[in-house]
Structure formats: structure tokens, C-alpha cells
Design a protein around this motif. Structure first.
Motif, PDB file in Angstrom:
ATOM      1  N   GLY A  72      60.936 107.134  36.167  1.00 48.24           N
ATOM      2  CA  GLY A  72      61.040 107.819  37.447  1.00 48.24           C
ATOM      3  C   GLY A  72      59.718 108.446  37.864  1.00 48.24           C
ATOM      4  O   GLY A  72      59.345 108.422  39.048  1.00 48.24           O
ATOM      5  N   ILE A  73      58.979 108.975  36.876  1.00 43.45           N
ATOM      6  CA  ILE A  73      57.657 109.535  37.164  1.00 43.45           C
ATOM      7  C   ILE A  73      56.694 108.420  37.595  1.00 43.45           C
ATOM      8  O   ILE A  73      55.915 108.575  38.544  1.00 43.45           O
ATOM      9  CB  ILE A  73      57.104 110.274  35.936  1.00 43.45           C
ATOM     10  N   THR A  74      56.745 107.278  36.911  1.00 46.62           N
ATOM     11  CA  THR A  74      55.893 106.141  37.300  1.00 46.62           C
ATOM     12  C   THR A  74      56.169 105.733  38.741  1.00 46.62           C
ATOM     13  O   THR A  74      55.242 105.519  39.538  1.00 46.62           O
ATOM     14  CB  THR A  74      56.136 104.951  36.370  1.00 46.62           C
ATOM     15  N   LYS A  75      57.447 105.613  39.098  1.00 44.68           N
ATOM     16  CA  LYS A  75      57.799 105.224  40.465  1.00 44.68           C
ATOM     17  C   LYS A  75      57.298 106.260  41.462  1.00 44.68           C
ATOM     18  O   LYS A  75      56.744 105.908  42.516  1.00 44.68           O
ATOM     19  CB  LYS A  75      59.317 105.047  40.584  1.00 44.68           C
ATOM     20  N   LYS A  76      57.479 107.535  41.132  1.00 45.28           N
ATOM     21  CA  LYS A  76      57.017 108.602  42.011  1.00 45.28           C
ATOM     22  C   LYS A  76      55.515 108.531  42.230  1.00 45.28           C
ATOM     23  O   LYS A  76      55.034 108.649  43.365  1.00 45.28           O
ATOM     24  CB  LYS A  76      57.392 109.957  41.401  1.00 45.28           C
ATOM     25  N   MET A  77      54.758 108.304  41.166  1.00 45.60           N
ATOM     26  CA  MET A  77      53.303 108.285  41.302  1.00 45.60           C
ATOM     27  C   MET A  77      52.821 107.031  42.025  1.00 45.60           C
ATOM     28  O   MET A  77      51.868 107.082  42.802  1.00 45.60           O
ATOM     29  CB  MET A  77      52.647 108.406  39.932  1.00 45.60           C
ATOM     30  N   LEU A  78      53.473 105.891  41.783  1.00 50.64           N
ATOM     31  CA  LEU A  78      53.104 104.685  42.517  1.00 50.64           C
ATOM     32  C   LEU A  78      53.243 104.898  44.023  1.00 50.64           C
ATOM     33  O   LEU A  78      52.435 104.413  44.818  1.00 50.64           O
ATOM     34  CB  LEU A  78      53.980 103.506  42.078  1.00 50.64           C
ATOM     35  N   HIS A  79      54.278 105.632  44.416  1.00 47.28           N
ATOM     36  CA  HIS A  79      54.502 105.915  45.829  1.00 47.28           C
ATOM     37  C   HIS A  79      53.564 107.007  46.342  1.00 47.28           C
ATOM     38  O   HIS A  79      52.935 106.875  47.393  1.00 47.28           O
ATOM     39  CB  HIS A  79      55.959 106.325  46.047  1.00 47.28           C
ATOM     40  N   GLN A  80      53.448 108.070  45.588  1.00 42.51           N
ATOM     41  CA  GLN A  80      52.730 109.261  46.039  1.00 42.51           C
ATOM     42  C   GLN A  80      51.225 109.044  46.129  1.00 42.51           C
ATOM     43  O   GLN A  80      50.550 109.603  46.993  1.00 42.51           O
ATOM     44  CB  GLN A  80      53.032 110.411  45.068  1.00 42.51           C
ATOM     45  N   GLU A  81      50.687 108.209  45.237  1.00 40.69           N
ATOM     46  CA  GLU A  81      49.234 108.050  45.177  1.00 40.69           C
ATOM     47  C   GLU A  81      48.664 107.183  46.298  1.00 40.69           C
ATOM     48  O   GLU A  81      47.443 107.067  46.422  1.00 40.69           O
ATOM     49  CB  GLU A  81      48.826 107.498  43.805  1.00 40.69           C
ATOM     50  N   TRP A  82      49.513 106.593  47.128  1.00 34.90           N
ATOM     51  CA  TRP A  82      48.999 105.865  48.285  1.00 34.90           C
ATOM     52  C   TRP A  82      48.126 106.757  49.162  1.00 34.90           C
ATOM     53  O   TRP A  82      47.196 106.285  49.808  1.00 34.90           O
ATOM     54  CB  TRP A  82      50.155 105.339  49.138  1.00 34.90           C
ATOM     55  N   ASN A  83      48.457 108.042  49.222  1.00 35.23           N
ATOM     56  CA  ASN A  83      47.761 108.953  50.118  1.00 35.23           C
ATOM     57  C   ASN A  83      46.740 109.828  49.401  1.00 35.23           C
ATOM     58  O   ASN A  83      46.335 110.865  49.924  1.00 35.23           O
ATOM     59  CB  ASN A  83      48.780 109.846  50.841  1.00 35.23           C
TER      60      ASN A  83
END
Length: 283
Positions: free
Chosen positions: A231-242
Motif C-alpha cells: 500500500g505504501i508502494t502504491k501511494k508513493m508511485l502515485h504521490q511522487e508524480w508531483n
């Protein structure tokens, strides 16, 4: 805070969904893997106002589900999804005033937001037609298995609309590149399974008869892993776009420190020391 007090505090958020009764699509759960089936094969599994809304609400609930660790999304029959139902969605939209049109487009975008923000990995099993909103659902998933006969098409321009629907202009270029995304979004043409795989849209091409089983095996592998960390990996993959690189490195340092505080991290070390395979429990 005592354990019992904490249980009371979070009881309103925690939920189990194995017995969820879906009204507008198929739903089943086995071994902590949920399977969503768009089940109108006679129409190539189109979405309706109701299925959009129910899927959005379900993915929001998945953020609090304690019994679901991965999700497989597929269509019944030999197709994934033909997009929004022409007669049940597109026809009625023509007669709506602008404020209600915006309510609809925000609702469909909320489905993508809910998919991206639920912590469980989502694997789309794409066979046959994968068009319009169906292509968006596949795009919004974390991983995609396809077949050689998969037909990926973002059809919005073909009905007089822009290609910028439900996050397509933000997400699709990150998967297949700006030029390829531009071609699909401007032209509305279909991309074959081989093209989609070569471009990185599909992680793997499978035989049609084995597609769902292969996607379910991947989901089961995810479900047996360190699911909190997933879940943390998914969150960071999404969040780090910005984020810039420095901000991303700092965010990942914080995220990894959180994961190091989990029991699964300790279990992995003790299993390594004992030369056994770790059994992760997601805490």
C-alpha cells in the motif's frame, strides 16, 4: 490510548467486504483476493450510471477493508469493457444541462481517484474490447495483463469529445509515453495487444483461456506479500508524480522508515536468519 480505546476509535472505519453484495457487477473473494467482473457480455460489458457509482463507492470502501489484499478486474465473455453504455449513458447525457454534465464527469473521475487511492494492488485482466471508459479503468489499474486479441481504444474523439477524460492525459503518458498517448487520445484508434505490450501498457500477454487465472495468480502473490508495504508502494508511485527528485527521496525515506516499524519487516529478517520463507500478515 489503550487497545480497547483504539478499537473503538477505528471501528467505524474498518470494514470487511468478503460478503459484499454487488448490484451492478460480479463480486467474489477468495484467499483475500477480490474479483470484480463486469458481467453484461451480450453488450461487451458497458458501464452505466449505476455501475460507475457503485464501483466508485466500493473502491472507496476498499481503503478500509481488512480482508481484501488485492483486486482482479475483468469482463465476462471475451471482452473487457466497451465503455459507457451508448443508450443508458450517452443518450441521456445529450439532454442534460451543464451543471449536471459536470456532476457526471466528476463522478466518473472519482472512480479513477478511488482506484488510485485504495491501497490494494489492482490487476486488470484485459481481453477483447477495452474501449472508452473501459480503457480508463484498465489504465487506472496498477498492472495489466492482456491478450493478443485485446483492442485498446480511447474513443472519446469519435463521439465529439476531448481525449482528456478521467485523468487520461495525466496517467496514460506516464505508462506509454507522451507521443504514443497523444496518438491514441487524438485519433481514437485501437491498439492491438502486441502494440500495448510493446508500449508497456500490458505487463504481460496471456492466452485468453488463461488470462484471468494468470491475473489471479499475480494478485494472490501480492496478497501473500507485505500488504501494508504494498500500500505504501502504491501511494508513493502515485504521490511522487508531483515531486522533484530531492522531495521524492525524502518522502521515500519517511515511507521506508514507517515500513521498518512493521511486524512484517521483523518477520522477514527472522525468516532470513532461519533460512525459511517469511509469512507476511500485513501488519
Amino acid at each position: 490510548m489503550t487497545a480497547s480505546a483504539a478499537d473503538g476509535l477505528f471501528a467505524g472505519n474498518r470494514t470487511t467486504l468478503a460478503q459484499y453484495e454487488a448490484r451492478h457487477f460480479g463480486w467474489s473473494v477468495r484467499d483475500r483476493v477480490a474479483t470484480i467482473t463486469l458481467n453484461r457480455p451480450e453488450r461487451k460489458n458497458p458501464l452505466t450510471f449505476e455501475s460507475y457509482a457503485e464501483l466508485r463507492d466500493l473502491f472507496r470502501q476498499l481503503a478500509y477493508a481488512t480482508d481484501i489484499k488485492a483486486v482482479v478486474f475483468h469482463g465476462a465473455g471475451e471482452n473487457f469493457c466497451s465503455g459507457g453504455d451508448v443508450h443508458e449513458i450517452i443518450g441521456p447525457l445529450i439532454g442534460l444541462p451543464m451543471p449536471e454534465l459536470l456532476m457526471f464527469t466528476r463522478m466518473t473521475g472519482d472512480l479513477v481517484k478511488a482506484m488510485r487511492h485504495c491501497p490494494q494492488p489492482i490487476i486488470a485482466a484485459v481481453d477483447g474490447v477495452c474501449a472508452g471508459a473501459g480503457a480508463i479503468v484498465a489504465m487506472a489499474s496498477d498492472m495489466r495483463y492482456g491478450t493478443a486479441r485485446s483492442k485498446l481504444a480511447f474513443l472519446f474523439t469519435r463521439v465529439g469529445l476531448a481525449g482528456c477524460d478521467m485523468g487520461a492525459c495525466a496517467i496514460l503518458p506516464r505508462i506509454i509515453g507522451q507521443g504514443r498517448a497523444s496518438e491514441l487520445l487524438f485519433t481514437g484508434r485501437s491498439a492491438s495487444g502486441e502494440e500495448g505490450y510493446a508500449w508497456g501498457f500490458y505487463n504481460r500477454l496471456c492466452e485468453p483461456s488463461e488470462l484471468v487465472a494468470d491475473a489471479t495468480k499475480l494478485a494472490a502473490d501480492m496478497a501473500s506479500g507485505p500488504t501494508f508495504a504494498h500500500g505504501i508502494t502504491k501511494k508513493m508511485l502515485h504521490q511522487e508524480w508531483n515531486m522533484g527528485v530531492d522531495e521524492a527521496i525524502e518522502a521515500e525515506a519517511q515511507a521506508q522508515a514507517i515500513c521498518m516499524a512493521t511486524h512484517d519487516f521483523e518477520r522477514a529478517y527472522r525468516a532470513f536468519a532461519a533460512k525459511t520463507r517469511p509469512v507476511f500478515e500485513g501488519d
